[in-house]
Design a protein around this motif. Structure first.
Motif, mmCIF file in Angstrom:
data_model
loop_
_atom_site.group_PDB
_atom_site.id
_atom_site.type_symbol
_atom_site.label_atom_id
_atom_site.label_comp_id
_atom_site.label_asym_id
_atom_site.label_seq_id
_atom_site.Cartn_x
_atom_site.Cartn_y
_atom_site.Cartn_z
ATOM 1 N N PHE A 1 0.943 -1.125 0.065
ATOM 2 C CA PHE A 1 0.196 -0.096 0.232
ATOM 3 C C PHE A 1 0.773 1.211 0.053
ATOM 4 C CE2 PHE A 1 -3.051 -3.047 1.496
ATOM 5 C CZ PHE A 1 -4.254 -2.604 0.802
ATOM 6 N N LYS A 2 0.355 2.375 -0.558
ATOM 7 C CA LYS A 2 1.154 3.646 -0.575
ATOM 8 C C LYS A 2 1.132 4.054 0.844
ATOM 9 C CE LYS A 2 0.189 6.916 -3.278
ATOM 10 N NZ LYS A 2 -0.589 8.030 -3.969
ATOM 11 N N PRO A 3 2.032 4.587 1.356
ATOM 12 C CA PRO A 3 2.314 5.193 2.712
ATOM 13 C C PRO A 3 1.196 5.980 3.029
ATOM 14 C CG PRO A 3 4.585 5.233 1.766
ATOM 15 C CD PRO A 3 3.417 4.900 0.788
ATOM 16 N N SER A 4 0.495 7.025 2.333
ATOM 17 C CA SER A 4 -0.397 7.646 2.672
ATOM 18 C C SER A 4 -1.839 6.907 3.000
ATOM 19 C CB SER A 4 -0.593 8.824 1.506
ATOM 20 O OG SER A 4 -0.976 8.108 0.298
ATOM 21 N N VAL A 5 -1.974 5.981 2.046
ATOM 22 C CA VAL A 5 -3.155 5.093 2.484
ATOM 23 C C VAL A 5 -2.870 4.011 3.648
ATOM 24 C CG1 VAL A 5 -4.544 3.097 1.460
ATOM 25 C CG2 VAL A 5 -3.678 5.220 -0.047
ATOM 26 N N ALA A 6 -1.891 3.736 3.881
ATOM 27 C CA ALA A 6 -1.684 2.823 4.988
ATOM 28 C C ALA A 6 -1.887 3.637 6.336
ATOM 29 C CB ALA A 6 -0.122 2.575 5.058
ATOM 30 N N VAL A 7 -1.418 5.140 6.216
ATOM 31 C CA VAL A 7 -1.444 5.983 7.317
ATOM 32 C C VAL A 7 -2.915 6.253 7.797
ATOM 33 C CG1 VAL A 7 -0.904 8.221 8.228
ATOM 34 C CG2 VAL A 7 0.899 6.837 7.365
ATOM 35 N N GLY A 8 -3.508 6.792 6.725
ATOM 36 C CA GLY A 8 -5.115 7.090 6.614
ATOM 37 C C GLY A 8 -6.041 5.935 7.364
ATOM 38 N N THR A 9 -5.578 4.746 6.618
ATOM 39 C CA THR A 9 -6.583 3.637 7.121
ATOM 40 C C THR A 9 -6.315 3.308 8.475
ATOM 41 O OG1 THR A 9 -6.624 2.985 4.786
ATOM 42 C CG2 THR A 9 -7.171 1.486 6.381
ATOM 43 N N ASP A 10 -5.137 3.196 8.987
ATOM 44 C CA ASP A 10 -4.748 2.928 10.284
ATOM 45 C C ASP A 10 -5.029 3.867 11.278
ATOM 46 O OD1 ASP A 10 -3.141 1.216 11.946
ATOM 47 O OD2 ASP A 10 -1.798 2.953 12.495
ATOM 48 N N LEU A 11 -5.313 5.288 10.830
ATOM 49 C CA LEU A 11 -5.542 6.108 12.115
ATOM 50 C C LEU A 11 -7.180 5.862 12.213
ATOM 51 C CD1 LEU A 11 -3.970 9.478 10.290
ATOM 52 C CD2 LEU A 11 -3.790 8.553 12.677
ATOM 53 N N LEU A 12 -8.220 5.457 11.312
ATOM 54 C CA LEU A 12 -9.230 5.118 11.533
ATOM 55 C C LEU A 12 -9.444 3.942 12.436
ATOM 56 C CD1 LEU A 12 -11.497 6.294 8.454
ATOM 57 C CD2 LEU A 12 -11.380 7.496 10.619
ATOM 58 N N PHE A 13 -8.396 3.105 11.909
ATOM 59 C CA PHE A 13 -8.573 1.927 12.791
ATOM 60 C C PHE A 13 -8.189 1.939 14.119
ATOM 61 C CE2 PHE A 13 -5.768 -1.561 14.232
ATOM 62 C CZ PHE A 13 -6.464 -2.698 14.125
ATOM 63 N N ALA A 14 -7.293 2.897 14.451
ATOM 64 C CA ALA A 14 -6.749 3.163 15.861
ATOM 65 C C ALA A 14 -7.629 3.865 16.565
ATOM 66 C CB ALA A 14 -5.533 4.132 15.824
#
Length: 269
Positions: A37-50
């Protein structure tokens, strides 16, 4: 739903339950290196996951343990939320004018992972030192008494929140491990259980705001998010129950070493 993502959520949830380390420091590198995954997508998805997973945790801390200092949460948020929003606006501006933001996100992610690795190594020392301090019960909520900087305690807390706001928004890392260590340093006389509960309570609005902002930027994959959540909840539950059986003196240094190596790889990418 994707079973590979769910399995990853299960494994990360297991490690989070065992070590107490924030999922961002484990999940985001996994999404980038293993699944591409692109870093930006990984970061954005993980933020909502958190934001979703931490909401469950803070419910336990507030209702069962009464271990959230809401005054500290408020002052942290005064710094973190505006700086998170400002960071999102900068990202949006850079994207609008055609600037590539992947490099900045990748570098910040690497720095955050390196800081998290160091925090794992110093956390036990800070806890031991804090455990030697005894504060009268009627002064446990007095920020000047339990704080390291006394009359400057509120500005120091706001500044800490601001730094966390930028780091978490750019990397999804820091709301857990770094936040806990920052609070241990700022409030050496605060009980450890309250440190954890307070950090967890502050992480929810921060990750929610940052995650929503990344959603508006198109950086959230909801199929990935749902798959991760399905795996993570049983993983956290199992991990928290077996954590006492695994020696921390071996586990934390090992995890810190792994995060150091990953962090260096991101910084040099």
């Amino acid at each position: 739903m994707n079973w590979e993502y769910s399995l990853s959520g299960l494994l990360v949830g297991l490690l989070v339950g065992i070590t107490g380390v924030g999922g961002g420091s484990l999940m985001t590198p996994l999404l980038v290196f293993l699944f591409g995954f692109k870093p930006s997508v990984a970061v954005g998805t993980d933020l909502l996951f958190a934001a979703i997973t931490k909401t469950v945790g803070v419910g336990v801390h507030h209702t069962k343990h009464s271990s959230v200092d809401w005054k500290v949460v408020t002052w942290l948020a005064v710094g973190s939320i505006p700086f998170a929003i400002a960071t999102l606006l900068v990202l949006k501006h850079l994207m609008d004018i055609g600037k590539e933001v992947t490099g900045a996100i990748t570098f910040t992610l690497g720095v955050a992972l390196l800081l998290t690795a160091v925090s794992l190594l110093v956390r036990s020392l800070l806890i031991r030192r804090a455990g030697k301090v005894d504060v009268p019960k009627d002064q446990e909520n007095d920020l000047e008494v339990i704080g390291r900087f006394h009359k400057l305690q509120i500005p120091a807390t706001i500044l800490t929140g601001a730094v966390l706001g930028v780091l978490v928004t750019l990397s999804s890392v820091g709301a857990g491990a770094l936040g806990t260590v920052a609070l241990l340093f700022l409030y050496p006389k605060m009980k450890t259980v309250k440190i954890v509960g307070t950090d967890l309570a502050h992480a929810i609005p921060l990750t929610a705001v940052a995650g929503f902002g990344h959603w508006t930027l198109g950086n959230v994959d909801f199929v990935l998010l749902g798959s991760l959540l399905i795996g993570s909840f049983p993983g956290i539950w199992v991990g928290s129950h077996i954590s006492a059986k695994i020696p921390e003196r071996y586990l934390r240094p090992t995890l810190a070493t792994i995060l150091l190596l990953i962090g260096v790889k991101f910084v040099l990418a």
